[in-house]
Scaffold this motif. Structure first.
Motif, PDB file in Angstrom:
ATOM      1  N   GLY A   1       0.772  -1.241   0.000  1.00  0.00           N
ATOM      2  CA  GLY A   1       0.000   0.000   0.000  1.00  0.00           C
ATOM      3  C   GLY A   1       0.796   1.279   0.000  1.00  0.00           C
ATOM      4  N   VAL A   2       2.113   1.235   0.200  1.00  0.00           N
ATOM      5  CA  VAL A   2       2.822   2.498   0.278  1.00  0.00           C
ATOM      6  C   VAL A   2       3.606   2.791  -0.995  1.00  0.00           C
ATOM      7  N   GLY A   3       4.503   1.927  -1.328  1.00  0.00           N
ATOM      8  CA  GLY A   3       5.251   2.119  -2.563  1.00  0.00           C
ATOM      9  C   GLY A   3       6.157   3.319  -2.502  1.00  0.00           C
ATOM     10  N   GLY A   4       6.154   4.120  -3.547  1.00  0.00           N
ATOM     11  CA  GLY A   4       7.016   5.275  -3.601  1.00  0.00           C
ATOM     12  C   GLY A   4       8.453   4.883  -3.848  1.00  0.00           C
TER      13      GLY A   4
ATOM     14  N   SER B   1       1.404   4.910  -3.413  1.00  0.00           N
ATOM     15  CA  SER B   1       0.062   4.516  -3.876  1.00  0.00           C
ATOM     16  C   SER B   1      -0.973   5.552  -3.469  1.00  0.00           C
ATOM     17  N   PHE B   2      -0.680   6.332  -2.392  1.00  0.00           N
ATOM     18  CA  PHE B   2      -1.618   7.410  -2.029  1.00  0.00           C
ATOM     19  C   PHE B   2      -1.637   8.475  -3.115  1.00  0.00           C
ATOM     20  N   GLU B   3      -0.420   8.808  -3.585  1.00  0.00           N
ATOM     21  CA  GLU B   3      -0.338   9.831  -4.638  1.00  0.00           C
ATOM     22  C   GLU B   3      -1.042   9.348  -5.903  1.00  0.00           C
ATOM     23  N   ILE B   4      -0.819   8.056  -6.223  1.00  0.00           N
ATOM     24  CA  ILE B   4      -1.466   7.510  -7.423  1.00  0.00           C
ATOM     25  C   ILE B   4      -2.979   7.636  -7.285  1.00  0.00           C
ATOM     26  N   ALA B   5      -3.490   7.273  -6.098  1.00  0.00           N
ATOM     27  CA  ALA B   5      -4.941   7.346  -5.887  1.00  0.00           C
ATOM     28  C   ALA B   5      -5.426   8.788  -5.978  1.00  0.00           C
ATOM     29  N   GLU B   6      -4.631   9.720  -5.428  1.00  0.00           N
ATOM     30  CA  GLU B   6      -5.033  11.128  -5.460  1.00  0.00           C
ATOM     31  C   GLU B   6      -5.119  11.636  -6.896  1.00  0.00           C
ATOM     32  N   ARG B   7      -4.106  11.262  -7.684  1.00  0.00           N
ATOM     33  CA  ARG B   7      -4.095  11.699  -9.085  1.00  0.00           C
ATOM     34  C   ARG B   7      -5.256  11.085  -9.855  1.00  0.00           C
ATOM     35  N   PHE B   8      -5.545   9.828  -9.533  1.00  0.00           N
ATOM     36  CA  PHE B   8      -6.674   9.198 -10.205  1.00  0.00           C
ATOM     37  C   PHE B   8      -7.971   9.918  -9.822  1.00  0.00           C
ATOM     38  N   GLY B   9      -8.046  10.336  -8.561  1.00  0.00           N
ATOM     39  CA  GLY B   9      -9.216  11.094  -8.120  1.00  0.00           C
ATOM     40  C   GLY B   9      -9.395  12.362  -8.937  1.00  0.00           C
ATOM     41  N   ARG B  10      -8.266  13.014  -9.253  1.00  0.00           N
ATOM     42  CA  ARG B  10      -8.311  14.221 -10.062  1.00  0.00           C
ATOM     43  C   ARG B  10      -8.866  13.901 -11.452  1.00  0.00           C
TER      44      ARG B  10
ATOM     45  N   ALA C   1       4.447   2.703 -10.885  1.00  0.00           N
ATOM     46  CA  ALA C   1       3.481   3.762 -11.144  1.00  0.00           C
ATOM     47  C   ALA C   1       2.587   3.378 -12.321  1.00  0.00           C
ATOM     48  N   ILE C   2       3.208   2.866 -13.406  1.00  0.00           N
ATOM     49  CA  ILE C   2       2.419   2.507 -14.589  1.00  0.00           C
ATOM     50  C   ILE C   2       1.366   1.472 -14.206  1.00  0.00           C
ATOM     51  N   ALA C   3       1.828   0.426 -13.480  1.00  0.00           N
ATOM     52  CA  ALA C   3       0.892  -0.624 -13.079  1.00  0.00           C
ATOM     53  C   ALA C   3      -0.221  -0.034 -12.216  1.00  0.00           C
TER      54      ALA C   3
END
Lengths: 299, 314
Positions: free
Chosen positions: B68-71, B78-87, B279-281
């Motif tokens: 769940g963290v990654g980076g 994964s939080f950033e990925i989710a945030e960007r997807f939210g955008r 990130a791509i995945a």
């Protein structure tokens, strides 16, 4: 014949075809695409390209000082050839897959899986993903490979269309009669299915040509071109892709910048691209209407 | 019904697995030097299943190790990925809703007025917007706005970026054009096909209220083919999303996905900016999950709206 759609479609695609075939001989078209590096005004001031539309350059020049109209006319042939290649591959693969899925169980399963998997992949994302793979990105056959990827990305949809047309035909009463009379599979294919597919083909080709042009324009906007070469840059050891073609989508490179400095470049390119897409679409719609009218007249 | 939903999930897993296989392809290429120092002659690449397998193992062991963290490698967590997807969702959801509501309304109106001049004109509008690439529309709107701003007709707004509501609104507008006319076209064609049905002719000959015929007999029967188009619609929306985010520099998941893939137009000799596979995945995971969600929603709607679905015949 009261089919305005077909007439307009034929007229528009005909114009593009004439441009592709005889464009270099048009009056006012500079077939050598000569670059004008600087332009002098009356007061002796020097101007670098791109030049605005004027007497010398009817619709302006590109960033290298090449007459834009000449470049677009000369680029028609390359644009059409690229599209034709992609449409050809897509149609051949779709025909094989569609016919195989109609006759064999394995083919049907393959098409179902293909369609299902691709229904989770937006075409552009799929194309961009594959083109970023190093062996494809650096391949000397990149042009062929990228055309192949674009062709295959939408093969499932077209194959399914062909299959559905065959199923539709097989449900006709006269087909049941033919089966009852002992028609063999190859014989029935030759007499009924292949003529039907043959009649559909021109329409399919026109519609797919429009779709491919649409996709190539979209890809160009995000900087993805199918024919590029790597050229050395000023910093030693760095290389950047350089567009080596005169195809229309290439003119959309640097679109953001051009919108502020040289609006005539993207506007002209988009006008020709849109004209050809609408031409192909109208042609396809017109052909479809003609078939429908004929069937209606027969009844 | 459960069986159908289950198979959608299985197909999603296969599709995502397939994409993951592509993303995890070994990227080791050998740069071939020419006679002159640092002259680029091309690359050689050899695919080895072992390297591919090793990549896959590494991916999953890292995934298990950092749940769940990654980076990793300076990539997004994964939080950033989710945030960007939210955008990105902030564009996708309104655009999809507009497309379904406005598109169906336009399709119905086009059908009702198909004999009138206005109806024919409206169908030409549909054809036009279906044929013109959305980027052409975007460019003309932008040129119009740039001119209006430079002449002082409207206050200055930033056309590129994601911070202001104006940018979000404009992008929603851009994103909804194509799917709206797509749904309008599908609705119109479905209604035209429905009109030839015997039950519609019967209902009309009995003098049933035309709107009742339209609603009960035509729309309720036609909703399934229209909803089937919703699956296609989301694919168009996602494709166009990539174009719009990249072009207008709206920093959502599609733009980050594009950037994570690595610039395909530049490289330095001997080094290759390979994409950040995590990130791509991650972005692909969310995008395919969204497609699955739309399939599930349209599937459920099919059962809920269709009489045959409710009675368990379908």
């Amino acid at each position: 014949m009261n089919n305005k759609t077909l007439v307009i479609g034929l007229f528009m695609t005909g114009l593009i075809l004439i441009m592709a075939l005889f464009g270099p001989h048009f009056p006012g078209v500079d077939a050598d695409l000569e670059q004008t590096i600087v332009l002098k005004t009356g007061e002796g001031k020097l101007f670098p390209p791109p030049y605005e539309p004027s007497g010398d350059f009817l619709i302006g020049s590109d960033r290298k000082g090449v007459d834009l109209l000449s470049r677009i006319v000369i680029g028609t042939r390359e644009t059409l050839l690229t599209i034709a290649g992609i449409v050809l591959v897509r149609t051949i693969v779709s025909l094989s897959l569609g016919i195989a899925s109609f006759y064999t169980r394995a083919g049907a399963v393959l098409l179902r899986i293909w369609e299902a998997v691709f229904s989770f992949m937006p075409t552009i994302i799929f194309v961009v993903l594959l083109l970023a793979i190093p062996p494809i990105m650096f391949s000397p056959h990149r042009l062929v490979l990228s055309a192949l990827i674009i062709a295959l990305a939408e093969t499932g949809r077209l194959a399914e269309y062909i299959r559905s047309k065959m199923v539709e035909l097989s449900n006709e009463t006269y087909m049941e009669a033919a089966v009852a009379n002992g028609g063999s599979i190859p014989g029935m294919f030759r007499r009924y299915y292949s003529p039907m597919i043959g009649r559909e083909l021109t329409g399919i080709a026109a519609r797919e040509a429009g779709r491919v042009m649409f996709l190539l324009a979209q890809l160009a906007v995000i900087g993805v071109f199918i024919n590029q070469a790597f050229m050395s840059q000023e910093t030693r050891g760095t290389f950047a892709a350089v567009e080596t073609s005169d195809a229309w989508p290439v003119l959309l490179l640097d679109l953001q910048k051009d919108l502020r400095v040289a609006q005539w470049i993207p506007i002209s390119a988009m006008a020709f691209i849109t004209f050809s897409i609408i031409g192909f679409q109208l042609l396809a719609d017109g052909l479809e209407k003609r078939r429908a009218d004929r069937i209606a007249n027969r009844a | 019904m459960l069986k159908e939903l289950g198979s959608a999930v299985v197909i999603w897993l296969i599709a995502f697995g397939f994409l993951l296989l592509i993303v995890l392809l070994p990227t080791d290429v050998v740069f071939v030097e020419g006679n002159v120092f640092l002259r680029f002659e091309g690359v050689t690449y050899e695919y080895s299943p072992e390297a591919h397998l090793a990549n896959i193992r590494e991916f999953f062991s890292l995934l298990a190790g950092h749940p769940g963290v990654g980076g990793l490698d300076g990539g997004p967590s994964s939080f950033e990925i989710a945030e960007r997807f939210g955008r990105s969702l902030a564009l996708i959801v309104p655009a999809a809703l507009i497309a379904m509501i406005v598109g169906m309304a336009k399709g119905i109106l086009d059908f009702l007025y198909k004999e009138r001049k206005g109806g024919a004109a409206s169908r030409w509008v549909t054809f036009g917007f279906l044929s013109v690439p959305d980027i052409v529309i975007i460019v003309f709107v932008q040129i119009g706005l740039l001119t209006a701003i430079s002449k002082g007709w409207i206050p200055h707004i930033e056309l590129y970026g994601h911070e202001s509501p104006a940018q979000t609104l404009l992008n929603i507008l851009f994103l909804s054009v194509y799917p709206t006319v797509f749904i309008a076209n599908a609705t119109y064609r479905t209604l035209r096909d429905q009109e030839r049905m015997d039950y519609v002719r019967t209902a009309r000959s009995k003098g049933t209220n035309p709107f009742r015929v339209l609603y009960v007999h035509m729309l309720k029967n036609g909703i399934i083919p229209i909803l089937a188009q919703a699956d296609m619609m989301i694919l168009y929306i996602l494709s166009n999303l990539l174009i719009i985010e990249v072009f207008t520099n709206y920093r959502g998941a599609a733009l980050y996905l594009y950037e994570a893939l690595g610039d395909p137009t530049k490289f330095s000799f001997g080094t290759l900016v390979t994409g950040n596979t995590f990130a791509i995945a991650g972005y692909l995971f969310y995008f395919t999950l969204l497609i699955l969600a739309i399939k599930v929603i349209s599937g459920l709607a099919k059962y809920w709206l269709d009489v045959r679905g409710r009675e368990g015949i379908l």
